[in-house]
Design a protein around this motif. Structure first.
Motif, PDB file in Angstrom:
ATOM      1  N   UNK A   4       0.801  -1.229   0.000  1.00 23.83           N
ATOM      2  CA  UNK A   4       0.000   0.000   0.000  1.00 23.83           C
ATOM      3  C   UNK A   4       0.829   1.272   0.000  1.00 23.83           C
ATOM      4  N   UNK A   5       1.990   1.256   0.633  1.00 23.66           N
ATOM      5  CA  UNK A   5       2.835   2.455   0.625  1.00 23.66           C
ATOM      6  C   UNK A   5       3.345   2.745  -0.781  1.00 23.66           C
ATOM      7  N   UNK A   6       3.698   1.704  -1.499  1.00 20.14           N
ATOM      8  CA  UNK A   6       4.136   1.879  -2.889  1.00 20.14           C
ATOM      9  C   UNK A   6       2.995   2.392  -3.749  1.00 20.14           C
ATOM     10  N   UNK A   7       1.807   1.844  -3.564  1.00 20.99           N
ATOM     11  CA  UNK A   7       0.639   2.300  -4.333  1.00 20.99           C
ATOM     12  C   UNK A   7       0.389   3.787  -4.075  1.00 20.99           C
ATOM     13  N   UNK A  56      12.075   5.773   0.717  1.00 21.31           N
ATOM     14  CA  UNK A  56      12.944   4.666   1.088  1.00 21.31           C
ATOM     15  C   UNK A  56      12.284   3.329   0.763  1.00 21.31           C
ATOM     16  N   UNK A  57      13.086   2.420   0.243  1.00 19.99           N
ATOM     17  CA  UNK A  57      12.582   1.090  -0.122  1.00 19.99           C
ATOM     18  C   UNK A  57      11.995   0.368   1.084  1.00 19.99           C
ATOM     19  N   UNK A  58      12.609   0.524   2.250  1.00 26.10           N
ATOM     20  CA  UNK A  58      12.103  -0.157   3.446  1.00 26.10           C
ATOM     21  C   UNK A  58      10.663   0.235   3.734  1.00 26.10           C
ATOM     22  N   UNK A  59      10.345   1.502   3.542  1.00 29.89           N
ATOM     23  CA  UNK A  59       8.979   1.972   3.780  1.00 29.89           C
ATOM     24  C   UNK A  59       8.046   1.529   2.659  1.00 29.89           C
TER      25      UNK A  59
END
Length: 84
Positions: A4-7, A56-59
């Motif tokens: 969802x963060x990426x979306x 950040x990728x982690x997030x």
């Protein structure tokens, strides 16, 4: 989509899946499989996506979890109600 963060980040920057697929050098179908969580992204793919959207990728790829301290409630079914 399992991320969802990426979306959210994609929507904020008006980036669509074909743009990410092109930047990664993969097909849209391959990207779709990764976005649904059926195949994991390689670390370099996560890094490239993070670069594209500016987070950040982690997030971006964090697992969905309730906030710390939140107790999940699962209803319990009493055996007597099942047998009735």
């Amino acid at each position: 989509m399992c991320f969802p963060n990426l979306a959210w980040a994609m929507a904020q920057h008006r980036i669509v899946q074909y743009q990410i697929a092109r930047a990664l050098g993969i097909s849209e179908g391959t990207l779709s499989v990764r976005l649904r969580g059926r195949v994991q992204f390689a670390p370099h793919e996560k890094a490239r996506i993070a670069e594209l959207v500016g987070y950040q990728a982690e997030w971006l790829f964090a697992e969905i979890a309730p906030p710390a301290g939140v107790r999940l409630h699962t209803p319990q079914i009493m055996a007597s109600s099942i047998l009735a």
